[in-house]
Design an enzyme around this catalytic site. Structure first.
Site, PDB file in Angstrom:
ATOM      1  N   ARG A  32      33.189  38.334  42.845  1.00  0.00           N
ATOM      2  CA  ARG A  32      31.961  38.468  42.059  1.00  0.00           C
ATOM      3  C   ARG A  32      32.173  38.199  40.574  1.00  0.00           C
ATOM      4  O   ARG A  32      31.232  37.850  39.864  1.00  0.00           O
ATOM      5  CB  ARG A  32      31.391  39.874  42.250  1.00  0.00           C
ATOM      6  CG  ARG A  32      30.931  40.172  43.656  1.00  0.00           C
ATOM      7  CD  ARG A  32      30.343  41.565  43.748  1.00  0.00           C
ATOM      8  NE  ARG A  32      29.212  41.726  42.857  1.00  0.00           N
ATOM      9  CZ  ARG A  32      27.951  41.467  43.195  1.00  0.00           C
ATOM     10  NH1 ARG A  32      27.673  41.021  44.387  1.00  0.00           N
ATOM     11  NH2 ARG A  32      26.981  41.642  42.318  1.00  0.00           N
ATOM     12  N   ASP A  57      37.476  53.055  39.545  1.00  0.00           N
ATOM     13  CA  ASP A  57      38.567  52.322  40.186  1.00  0.00           C
ATOM     14  C   ASP A  57      39.771  53.207  40.507  1.00  0.00           C
ATOM     15  O   ASP A  57      40.709  52.755  41.169  1.00  0.00           O
ATOM     16  CB  ASP A  57      39.024  51.151  39.304  1.00  0.00           C
ATOM     17  CG  ASP A  57      38.140  49.932  39.463  1.00  0.00           C
ATOM     18  OD1 ASP A  57      37.234  49.954  40.315  1.00  0.00           O
ATOM     19  OD2 ASP A  57      38.355  48.942  38.740  1.00  0.00           O
ATOM     20  N   ILE A  77      29.137  55.645  40.081  1.00  0.00           N
ATOM     21  CA  ILE A  77      29.046  54.242  39.676  1.00  0.00           C
ATOM     22  C   ILE A  77      28.583  53.351  40.823  1.00  0.00           C
ATOM     23  O   ILE A  77      27.656  52.560  40.672  1.00  0.00           O
ATOM     24  CB  ILE A  77      30.405  53.745  39.137  1.00  0.00           C
ATOM     25  CG1 ILE A  77      30.917  54.693  38.031  1.00  0.00           C
ATOM     26  CG2 ILE A  77      30.278  52.329  38.612  1.00  0.00           C
ATOM     27  CD1 ILE A  77      30.047  54.787  36.810  1.00  0.00           C
ATOM     28  N   CYS A 131      28.096  43.194  48.312  1.00  0.00           N
ATOM     29  CA  CYS A 131      29.465  43.638  48.042  1.00  0.00           C
ATOM     30  C   CYS A 131      29.727  44.898  48.839  1.00  0.00           C
ATOM     31  O   CYS A 131      28.831  45.720  49.019  1.00  0.00           O
ATOM     32  CB  CYS A 131      29.647  43.901  46.547  1.00  0.00           C
ATOM     33  SG  CYS A 131      31.267  44.517  46.103  1.00  0.00           S
ATOM     34  N   LYS A 188      44.074  42.865  35.769  1.00  0.00           N
ATOM     35  CA  LYS A 188      43.168  41.947  36.465  1.00  0.00           C
ATOM     36  C   LYS A 188      41.804  41.904  35.786  1.00  0.00           C
ATOM     37  O   LYS A 188      41.238  40.821  35.547  1.00  0.00           O
ATOM     38  CB  LYS A 188      42.987  42.391  37.922  1.00  0.00           C
ATOM     39  CG  LYS A 188      41.945  41.590  38.693  1.00  0.00           C
ATOM     40  CD  LYS A 188      41.737  42.130  40.086  1.00  0.00           C
ATOM     41  CE  LYS A 188      40.713  43.247  40.138  1.00  0.00           C
ATOM     42  NZ  LYS A 188      39.313  42.747  40.154  1.00  0.00           N
ATOM     43  N   ASN A 189      41.257  43.076  35.478  1.00  0.00           N
ATOM     44  CA  ASN A 189      39.908  43.141  34.935  1.00  0.00           C
ATOM     45  C   ASN A 189      39.826  42.658  33.496  1.00  0.00           C
ATOM     46  O   ASN A 189      38.722  42.500  32.958  1.00  0.00           O
ATOM     47  CB  ASN A 189      39.363  44.566  35.039  1.00  0.00           C
ATOM     48  CG  ASN A 189      39.091  44.965  36.479  1.00  0.00           C
ATOM     49  OD1 ASN A 189      38.903  44.109  37.341  1.00  0.00           O
ATOM     50  ND2 ASN A 189      39.084  46.269  36.741  1.00  0.00           N
ATOM     51  N   ARG A 217      44.257  41.103  46.041  1.00  0.00           N
ATOM     52  CA  ARG A 217      43.292  40.685  45.016  1.00  0.00           C
ATOM     53  C   ARG A 217      43.610  41.316  43.666  1.00  0.00           C
ATOM     54  O   ARG A 217      43.307  40.730  42.624  1.00  0.00           O
ATOM     55  CB  ARG A 217      41.873  41.088  45.422  1.00  0.00           C
ATOM     56  CG  ARG A 217      41.248  40.262  46.530  1.00  0.00           C
ATOM     57  CD  ARG A 217      39.789  40.647  46.728  1.00  0.00           C
ATOM     58  NE  ARG A 217      39.116  40.695  45.440  1.00  0.00           N
ATOM     59  CZ  ARG A 217      38.331  41.697  45.029  1.00  0.00           C
ATOM     60  NH1 ARG A 217      38.125  42.737  45.808  1.00  0.00           N
ATOM     61  NH2 ARG A 217      37.764  41.652  43.845  1.00  0.00           N
ATOM     62  N   ARG A 240      25.809  45.866  42.726  1.00  0.00           N
ATOM     63  CA  ARG A 240      26.190  45.329  41.418  1.00  0.00           C
ATOM     64  C   ARG A 240      25.330  44.126  41.039  1.00  0.00           C
ATOM     65  O   ARG A 240      25.813  43.003  40.911  1.00  0.00           O
ATOM     66  CB  ARG A 240      27.677  44.951  41.393  1.00  0.00           C
ATOM     67  CG  ARG A 240      28.573  46.163  41.562  1.00  0.00           C
ATOM     68  CD  ARG A 240      30.008  45.883  41.238  1.00  0.00           C
ATOM     69  NE  ARG A 240      30.710  45.254  42.331  1.00  0.00           N
ATOM     70  CZ  ARG A 240      32.006  45.019  42.346  1.00  0.00           C
ATOM     71  NH1 ARG A 240      32.750  45.349  41.312  1.00  0.00           N
ATOM     72  NH2 ARG A 240      32.590  44.444  43.372  1.00  0.00           N
ATOM     73  N   PRO A 241      24.013  44.308  40.866  1.00  0.00           N
ATOM     74  CA  PRO A 241      23.131  43.176  40.593  1.00  0.00           C
ATOM     75  C   PRO A 241      23.426  42.527  39.243  1.00  0.00           C
ATOM     76  O   PRO A 241      23.959  43.159  38.335  1.00  0.00           O
ATOM     77  CB  PRO A 241      21.738  43.814  40.595  1.00  0.00           C
ATOM     78  CG  PRO A 241      21.968  45.252  40.245  1.00  0.00           C
ATOM     79  CD  PRO A 241      23.297  45.600  40.860  1.00  0.00           C
ATOM     80  N   VAL A 242      23.067  41.231  39.140  1.00  0.00           N
ATOM     81  CA  VAL A 242      23.329  40.475  37.913  1.00  0.00           C
ATOM     82  C   VAL A 242      22.088  40.408  37.034  1.00  0.00           C
ATOM     83  O   VAL A 242      22.035  39.619  36.098  1.00  0.00           O
ATOM     84  CB  VAL A 242      23.843  39.056  38.237  1.00  0.00           C
ATOM     85  CG1 VAL A 242      25.142  39.120  39.020  1.00  0.00           C
ATOM     86  CG2 VAL A 242      22.785  38.256  39.006  1.00  0.00           C
ATOM     87  N   ASP A 243      21.096  41.251  37.318  1.00  0.00           N
ATOM     88  CA  ASP A 243      19.857  41.172  36.549  1.00  0.00           C
ATOM     89  C   ASP A 243      20.069  41.465  35.071  1.00  0.00           C
ATOM     90  O   ASP A 243      19.366  40.901  34.214  1.00  0.00           O
ATOM     91  CB  ASP A 243      18.799  42.106  37.136  1.00  0.00           C
ATOM     92  CG  ASP A 243      19.226  43.567  37.130  1.00  0.00           C
ATOM     93  OD1 ASP A 243      20.408  43.835  37.411  1.00  0.00           O
ATOM     94  OD2 ASP A 243      18.379  44.431  36.848  1.00  0.00           O
ATOM     95  N   GLN A 244      21.046  42.312  34.745  1.00  0.00           N
ATOM     96  CA  GLN A 244      21.288  42.620  33.330  1.00  0.00           C
ATOM     97  C   GLN A 244      21.892  41.425  32.594  1.00  0.00           C
ATOM     98  O   GLN A 244      21.606  41.210  31.410  1.00  0.00           O
ATOM     99  CB  GLN A 244      22.199  43.846  33.207  1.00  0.00           C
ATOM    100  CG  GLN A 244      21.610  45.122  33.803  1.00  0.00           C
ATOM    101  CD  GLN A 244      20.259  45.482  33.222  1.00  0.00           C
ATOM    102  OE1 GLN A 244      20.124  45.664  32.014  1.00  0.00           O
ATOM    103  NE2 GLN A 244      19.252  45.592  34.072  1.00  0.00           N
TER     104      GLN A 244
END
Length: 422
Positions: free
Chosen positions: A93, A305, A327, A117, A22-23, A397, A122-126
């Site tokens: 996400r 995971d 994590i 979440c 999936k990933n 999922r 899990r911010p998207v700032d990076q």
């Protein structure tokens, strides 16, 4: 709403094929946006998340055809919508992964912020920081990340933390940027390597993938390609944990033992007898497992995971284990449900102390996220009596027909509707 009904106590025997990762599939599907030519992908798992991604790409104008043997053919020669709306992004996400390829090829993207979440922010700032370093003009407007760039320019990008989706987004953006891009502190996960291998087949110039420093020399255009998605190391690890907890002797096919790394090491430490070949793993368990402690880390460390699944194994193990989650800040929500089944687990911040008990007892439990749901299935297989796992849409999922595969191994497990459980 579907549930899983499990009667524990059956040992697992036989063979099962592991699905595509999936990933890996999610970013690879997004990579189809980088060319107008056809991209044919094999071993794409049938999951709720891959279905959501294909719906999102279809809304943008990409054509996608599913064929036999988990094949998907993509063609993005008629993309006419550069927006990823909230109603799709909020359910997955990974939708943020369209940001880099849209910006790189079309010079513009409008992607909804994912929001919260259940297992962490899990911010998207990076992602935003990296794309800005490549020359993009980025603003936040009405809950959307709006990015524009006539053409991205190569640069050195050092993220503040190791981020898998951030590395993937920046990698896809950089392949069409002008000049050289260096991604420092890049994620080393096999799924990142798989994406890079597809991009190279499409004409990208990439070196160093699989290390913390990836070098990309931008090209003017990419072309079509064919690619097989790697096997899902988390699905493989989940089945191995199930054997460790319930006992038995199984063979996993269509898998790569080399990418499981720390998971295989820990399961061998727990007492599983493990043999491996080029594309198979055999594991057997004939006694109660031994407790194993670990700390989650970025690859090649122990995967976050797999934390919940090994915790379920430790719940019935001999001895006490200490687990440290580094994590995600909120990834122990399965603990309360495991306790309902008789597990002896205490939490102190990011540390879980698991005191193994001889047996669990079946109960009605609720899945709170994808990997938590897998841990409850494992616990149900090892428990006495009947376990009913609710909210298994989380499981769907990321696991392709998990109950069908487990039933083929001899597990007493059935998918039932809400009416059937009344």
């Amino acid at each position: 709403m579907d549930k899983l009904r499990i009667t524990g106590g059956a040992r697992l025997h036989g063979e099962v094929a592991v699905s595509g990762a999936k990933n890996s599939a999610l970013p690879i599907l997004c990579a189809g946006l980088l060319t107008a030519d056809a991209v044919t992908l094999r071993n794409v798992p049938h999951l709720n998340d891959t279905g959501t991604m294909l719906r999102l790409l279809g809304r943008m104008g990409m054509r996608a055809e599913r064929g036999a043997d988990a094949t998907v053919t993509l063609q993005a020669n008629q993309v006419d919508n550069l927006e990823a709306p909230y109603e799709l992004v909020k359910t997955m996400r990974a939708s943020i992964l369209v940001l880099g390829p849209l910006l790189a090829r079309f010079g513009e993207a409008r992607v909804s912020l994912p929001g919260g979440c259940t297992i962490g922010q899990r911010p998207v700032d990076q992602h935003i920081k990296g794309l800005a370093a490549l020359g993009a003009e980025i603003s936040i407007e009405h809950g959307f990340v709006v990015a524009r760039a006539k053409r991205l320019k190569g640069a050195t990008v050092r993220t503040d933390m190791v981020t898998v989706t951030g590395t993937e987004n920046l990698l896809m953006a950089a392949v069409l940027a002008e000049g050289r891009t260096v991604l420092d502190n890049a994620a080393c996960e096999p799924e990142v390597v798989d994406l890079a291998e597809l991009l190279i087949k499409m004409g990208a110039r990439i070196q160093g993938h699989g290390t913390s420093r990836i070098v990309i020399d931008g090209v003017d255009r990419l072309h079509g390609a064919e690619h097989r998605v790697i096997s899902d190391r988390i699905e493989a690890g989940t089945f191995l944990c199930a054997v460790g907890a319930a006992g038995g002797d199984i063979v996993l096919r269509n898998t790569d033992p080399g990418i499981l790394g720390a998971t295989l090491d820990k399961l061998a430490e727990a007492g599983l007898a493990i043999e491996t070949g080029p594309d198979w793993i055999r594991c057997a368990m004939s006694s109660r497992p031994r407790a194993v402690g670990f700390r989650t880390q970025e690859y090649p460390g122990f995967a976050t995971d797999m934390q919940a699944q090994v915790m379920a194994l430790n719940a019935v193990a001999e001895g006490t284990s200490v687990i440290v989650e580094t994590i995600f800040e909120n990834r122990y929500m399965h603990v309360q449900e495991l306790r309902r089944m008789g597990a002896d687990i205490s939490i102190d911040g990011h540390t879980a102390i698991v005191r193994g008990v001889p047996r669990l007892s079946g109960a009605t439990v609720m899945a709170t996220d994808l990997r938590a749901s897998a841990s409850l299935v494992i616990a149900g297989l090892a428990a006495e009596g009947e376990t009913l796992v609710d909210r298994i849409y989380h499981l769907d999922r990321g696991y392709d027909q998990m109950e069908v595969k487990l039933r083929a191994l001899g597990a007493n497990i059935q998918r039932v509707t809400g009416k059937e459980t009344a």
